[in-house]
Design an enzyme around this catalytic site. Sequence first.
Site: not given
Length: 670
Positions: A321, A405
């Site tokens: 990420d 998320y």
Amino acid sequence: MVHPLSQLSTSELERAVQFIKKQHPGKTLHIKSVYSEEPAKNVMIEYLQAEKAGKKPTCPDRVAHCIYYVMEEKRVSELWVNLTEDKVSKYAQLSRGVHPPLDMVEGDIAVKACMHHPQVLEAAKRCGLNDEEAKDLVGDGWIYGCDREEEVPRYVMLLVYAKNPANRHPDSNHYSIPMPFVPVYDVLEQRFDRVDWCATGGDDDDAVVRTFNYNTRPEGVKCTDHCQGNEYLPELQEKLRTDLKPYNVVQPEGPSFSVEDDNLVHWQKWRFRVGFNPREGLVIHDVDYDGRNTFYRLSMSEMAVPYGDPRPPLHRKMAFDFGDVGAGNCANELTLGCDCLGTIKYFDGNLVEPTGKVVTRKNVICMHEQDDGLLWKHTNYRTNRAAVVRRRILVIQAILTVANYEYIFNWHFDQAGGITLQIRATGIVSTQLIDEGKTSQWGNVVSPGALATSHQHIFNMRIDPAVDGHKNTVMVQETQAVPWDEKNPKGTGFKNVGKAIEKSCYLDSDIQANRYLKIVNENKLNPISGKPVGYKIIGQATPMLYAQPGSVARKRAAFATHHYWVSKYKDQELYGGGVWTNQSANEVGGVADAVARNDPVRNEDVVVWHSFGLTHHPRVEDFPVMPAEMLNIHLVPNDFFTKNPSIDVPPSTQQMNRSVDVMEKRCCNL
């Protein structure tokens, strides 16, 4: 004068963008990031020492590091612009196999190009959707995780979902109705590539040897008929609780912290700078406590999220990420009363969009004080006299949204010289379609027809210490049970033993040995204990990467295979998983390479990298939105002081805190 540890201003970013354009006249540019390259550490040490001595040192050159595509050449370019001297200092163009992070513009282009493509519409038709339903599907742009060693085109894959037909709300939870196919888009060629089909079977189906793209979907019916909408928005709930009373955090005299120079924070005995960049997001620089140096730089360096379903094509679900997208690029603009409570100081973040437009993202970092229970207490049972001190912490918070998320990163500074990194994971678990009535060993059915796959979130925290100076040593401390002997006649003895790390290395936690790391300055001894002053790392002994040895997934995330890595400091070596993680087949320039240099690290300028994470086997209770799961890493003084450094914190009193006894109807009007 701009401080050398401050992010680039909007005017500095605009100047850097102009240099990029001058470097490539007439070319089409797609800019990935422009941010300040921090000065060499030896230069910064001299600067910071002079600054703290009350002098006015000359600021090191301000350098903008630019990453971008020249679209006609389809290769990554890097440009370093010396903003102080107003010139280009370096240019490099990387090989075609190197892929920079994915950005929202690329994701949006991929969605627009794919979702109405004839092959995608045909796939939707095969799934039983009519024309109108097919045109109303939702696509999430996802990192195309590398699964082989050879060079792969720069792809984006789309995870496809249907909107809830019961409400057609624009923000309905589409993750409750996943579709069983994945469109693939070639980013550099700007074209739709193909549709990959997903397995939707259960464990009994997996037991049968099948080939790629095997299909267990029932024929003649809509494959999502058994799915149900599962909403999280307040207005889509049947009703909300009505018994929750207001909770107001009030500081009538204002906060105890102050901020100078835009990013220099003073709170209690702490002094540090808050930084921000597109890759790491929130960074903490130059941390002092009561005039003593403790840490040079604290940051999150990477986060890998590998998924556990081995069935193609979703075996490719493995995101980095920070390296694949960028924490700063994904930072939320935080809101009063929602993300942060109390008396808040906000910090903005400056970013460059792919077009070259400079934007200021407001309130990407919030700072506030928070009551955190008791700091210390003792009651003299003989006299019943109690001394009570409440624990106040300073919270520095940033929140990222990465597709489905959310990640909440909090740095807590306490009054006893301790620092805690608290990470909370929330948001919506990634789902895929599963046939009606089936279950799968690769995850858990969290809503009818929605399988949430088991996965991991493995973080890497970079700790650049400066414990009373920049020559530090990392000690491995363990608790040893003492054998039966004349000194231990009852077999009850145990002791704490330590060993200095001499060469760069990795090591793992050992719970039974109570293993922990301690960063010490061997050149300065504590006058009470006689031991070197230090800080203890209270880490997390969590499972590491489950991907098999030899797999591409494991090779590209070496940082996620051991709990601790100790390396010698090197300028610009900031990322645990390496610089270029997107579609990487190997971790290059990450912690494994840093450790492989076999540098001496005792009484040197060292860096400690701590890897830890969540292994998430989703629960039904994790849907439609997951209650936050929490991790805490602590950095606490260990023989750094001559006594409890918070012994001078004022006691907790009713006059100060003005609490209310509801049952006795006593109030805080004193």
